[in-house]
Design a protein around this motif. Structure first.
Motif, PDB file in Angstrom:
ATOM      1  N   LYS A  86       8.733 -68.166 -43.500  1.00 20.97           N
ATOM      2  CA  LYS A  86       8.242 -68.356 -44.229  1.00 20.97           C
ATOM      3  C   LYS A  86       8.502 -69.475 -45.191  1.00 20.97           C
ATOM      4  O   LYS A  86       6.944 -69.797 -45.525  1.00 20.97           O
ATOM      5  CB  LYS A  86       8.208 -66.789 -45.210  1.00 20.97           C
ATOM      6  CG  LYS A  86       7.439 -67.003 -46.541  1.00 20.97           C
ATOM      7  CD  LYS A  86       7.550 -64.973 -46.536  1.00 20.97           C
ATOM      8  CE  LYS A  86       6.758 -65.281 -47.760  1.00 20.97           C
ATOM      9  NZ  LYS A  86       7.064 -63.656 -48.706  1.00 20.97           N
ATOM     10  N   LEU A 109       2.288 -60.456 -36.232  1.00 16.15           N
ATOM     11  CA  LEU A 109       1.154 -60.338 -37.484  1.00 16.15           C
ATOM     12  C   LEU A 109       0.219 -58.860 -36.965  1.00 16.15           C
ATOM     13  O   LEU A 109      -0.498 -57.987 -37.555  1.00 16.15           O
ATOM     14  CB  LEU A 109      -0.234 -61.402 -37.880  1.00 16.15           C
ATOM     15  CG  LEU A 109       0.431 -62.915 -38.913  1.00 16.15           C
ATOM     16  CD1 LEU A 109      -0.445 -63.170 -39.332  1.00 16.15           C
ATOM     17  CD2 LEU A 109       1.293 -62.226 -39.813  1.00 16.15           C
ATOM     18  N   GLY A 111      -1.544 -55.075 -36.489  1.00 14.25           N
ATOM     19  CA  GLY A 111      -1.127 -54.567 -36.873  1.00 14.25           C
ATOM     20  C   GLY A 111      -0.678 -54.533 -37.840  1.00 14.25           C
ATOM     21  O   GLY A 111      -0.635 -53.399 -38.775  1.00 14.25           O
ATOM     22  N   LYS A 112       0.027 -55.691 -38.984  1.00 13.63           N
ATOM     23  CA  LYS A 112      -0.314 -55.663 -39.997  1.00 13.63           C
ATOM     24  C   LYS A 112      -1.152 -55.018 -41.667  1.00 13.63           C
ATOM     25  O   LYS A 112      -2.283 -55.326 -40.651  1.00 13.63           O
ATOM     26  CB  LYS A 112       0.105 -56.779 -40.366  1.00 13.63           C
ATOM     27  CG  LYS A 112       1.867 -57.239 -39.771  1.00 13.63           C
ATOM     28  CD  LYS A 112       2.928 -56.562 -40.291  1.00 13.63           C
ATOM     29  CE  LYS A 112       4.122 -57.381 -39.926  1.00 13.63           C
ATOM     30  NZ  LYS A 112       4.988 -56.730 -38.707  1.00 13.63           N
ATOM     31  N   SER A 113      -0.901 -54.909 -42.168  1.00 15.93           N
ATOM     32  CA  SER A 113      -2.038 -54.189 -43.049  1.00 15.93           C
ATOM     33  C   SER A 113      -2.759 -55.513 -44.374  1.00 15.93           C
ATOM     34  O   SER A 113      -1.806 -56.848 -43.546  1.00 15.93           O
ATOM     35  CB  SER A 113      -1.744 -53.584 -44.509  1.00 15.93           C
ATOM     36  OG  SER A 113      -0.639 -53.968 -45.086  1.00 15.93           O
ATOM     37  N   LYS A 114      -3.768 -55.816 -44.707  1.00 17.44           N
ATOM     38  CA  LYS A 114      -3.489 -57.015 -46.303  1.00 17.44           C
ATOM     39  C   LYS A 114      -2.509 -57.451 -46.006  1.00 17.44           C
ATOM     40  O   LYS A 114      -2.123 -58.532 -46.627  1.00 17.44           O
ATOM     41  CB  LYS A 114      -5.252 -56.677 -46.001  1.00 17.44           C
ATOM     42  CG  LYS A 114      -6.651 -57.402 -45.452  1.00 17.44           C
ATOM     43  CD  LYS A 114      -7.092 -56.819 -45.690  1.00 17.44           C
ATOM     44  CE  LYS A 114      -8.503 -56.887 -44.987  1.00 17.44           C
ATOM     45  NZ  LYS A 114      -9.875 -57.105 -45.767  1.00 17.44           N
ATOM     46  N   GLN A 116       0.482 -56.598 -46.458  1.00 22.09           N
ATOM     47  CA  GLN A 116       1.897 -57.089 -45.499  1.00 22.09           C
ATOM     48  C   GLN A 116       1.433 -58.602 -44.776  1.00 22.09           C
ATOM     49  O   GLN A 116       2.608 -60.021 -45.159  1.00 22.09           O
ATOM     50  CB  GLN A 116       1.670 -56.205 -43.842  1.00 22.09           C
ATOM     51  CG  GLN A 116       2.045 -54.520 -44.973  1.00 22.09           C
ATOM     52  CD  GLN A 116       2.705 -53.977 -43.117  1.00 22.09           C
ATOM     53  OE1 GLN A 116       1.392 -54.223 -42.758  1.00 22.09           O
ATOM     54  NE2 GLN A 116       3.689 -52.913 -43.187  1.00 22.09           N
ATOM     55  N   VAL A 117       0.340 -59.048 -44.702  1.00 20.34           N
ATOM     56  CA  VAL A 117      -0.175 -60.354 -43.972  1.00 20.34           C
ATOM     57  C   VAL A 117       0.199 -61.217 -45.098  1.00 20.34           C
ATOM     58  O   VAL A 117       0.513 -62.330 -45.375  1.00 20.34           O
ATOM     59  CB  VAL A 117      -1.675 -60.351 -43.483  1.00 20.34           C
ATOM     60  CG1 VAL A 117      -1.874 -61.777 -43.272  1.00 20.34           C
ATOM     61  CG2 VAL A 117      -1.349 -59.617 -42.457  1.00 20.34           C
ATOM     62  N   GLU A 119       1.844 -61.047 -47.770  1.00 15.36           N
ATOM     63  CA  GLU A 119       3.591 -61.292 -47.917  1.00 15.36           C
ATOM     64  C   GLU A 119       3.989 -62.145 -46.898  1.00 15.36           C
ATOM     65  O   GLU A 119       5.815 -62.632 -47.365  1.00 15.36           O
ATOM     66  CB  GLU A 119       4.160 -59.971 -48.114  1.00 15.36           C
ATOM     67  CG  GLU A 119       5.683 -59.096 -47.774  1.00 15.36           C
ATOM     68  CD  GLU A 119       6.470 -58.150 -47.977  1.00 15.36           C
ATOM     69  OE1 GLU A 119       7.719 -58.257 -47.180  1.00 15.36           O
ATOM     70  OE2 GLU A 119       6.028 -57.826 -49.096  1.00 15.36           O
ATOM     71  N   ILE A 120       3.874 -62.245 -45.719  1.00 14.58           N
ATOM     72  CA  ILE A 120       4.306 -63.086 -44.570  1.00 14.58           C
ATOM     73  C   ILE A 120       3.632 -64.702 -44.705  1.00 14.58           C
ATOM     74  O   ILE A 120       4.103 -65.683 -44.440  1.00 14.58           O
ATOM     75  CB  ILE A 120       4.318 -62.559 -43.125  1.00 14.58           C
ATOM     76  CG1 ILE A 120       4.806 -60.935 -43.021  1.00 14.58           C
ATOM     77  CG2 ILE A 120       4.362 -63.029 -41.984  1.00 14.58           C
ATOM     78  CD1 ILE A 120       4.252 -59.984 -41.839  1.00 14.58           C
ATOM     79  N   LYS A 158      -6.593 -53.433 -40.974  1.00 15.75           N
ATOM     80  CA  LYS A 158      -5.323 -54.329 -39.899  1.00 15.75           C
ATOM     81  C   LYS A 158      -6.104 -54.945 -39.498  1.00 15.75           C
ATOM     82  O   LYS A 158      -6.705 -55.511 -38.585  1.00 15.75           O
ATOM     83  CB  LYS A 158      -4.835 -53.552 -39.041  1.00 15.75           C
ATOM     84  CG  LYS A 158      -4.091 -51.681 -39.547  1.00 15.75           C
ATOM     85  CD  LYS A 158      -3.049 -51.714 -39.868  1.00 15.75           C
ATOM     86  CE  LYS A 158      -2.641 -50.264 -40.647  1.00 15.75           C
ATOM     87  NZ  LYS A 158      -1.485 -50.554 -41.754  1.00 15.75           N
TER      88      LYS A 158
END
Length: 167
Positions: A86, A109, A111-114, A116-117, A119-120, A158
């Protein structure tokens, strides 16, 4: 004057630049001398020796040229593929392409939510309401004139797809 016009026409007839012919001639001279040195040691008959030298030169010169060009492009176009970090992603936008393969191959990424994206990999210049996010990742291609982009597609909030477009 007609001879000069003929020399100018030859490259356009065969679709090859005059520079390539010059490189091939220089390469052929060097290869000729290498084959001559080798064949003088192993072939005693001068007629066979001369034929073998010319034949070997004519066969190997284009092969050496071809593989040299391929090797050159391989060296110039190589870029390392590193594990996603990161901090590196955030700090070095010009070399993100080195990290993008890990994101895609390991489906980091998917399956991740917006949120979470974000954050990553951060938000960059994307809008949270859009379902198509683009991240500038630098110039991944050695021949590209446009920068490469990592595109993230959302469906129902997602991530469903992550693709890299090389410029």
């Amino acid at each position: 004057m007609p001879i000069m016009n003929t020399l100018i026409i030859i490259p356009s007839i065969f679709g090859v630049s005059l520079k390539v012919y010059l490189v091939l001639i220089i390469l052929a001279i060097a290869i000729f001398h290498i084959w001559r040195w080798i064949f003088k040691k192993f072939i005693k008959n001068t007629n066979i020796q001369k034929s073998a030298i010319w034949f070997a030169t004519l066969i190997t010169t284009p092969l050496v040229y071809y593989f040299s060009v391929i090797l050159l492009f391989s060296i110039l176009c190589y870029y390392p593929s590193n594990k996603f970090e990161k901090e590196k992603w955030i700090m070095d936008k010009e070399h993100r392409y080195e990290l993008s393969d890990d994101i895609i191959e390991n489906k980091l990424l998917i399956g991740k939510s917006k949120l979470q994206v974000i954050e990553i990999v951060g938000l960059d210049s994307n809008c949270e309401e859009n379902d198509l996010w683009n991240y500038y990742i630098g110039f991944a291609s050695c021949l590209g004139i446009d920068p490469s982009v990592l595109q993230i597609t959302f469906k129902d909030g997602k991530v469903v797809e992550v693709i890299q477009y090389e410029g």
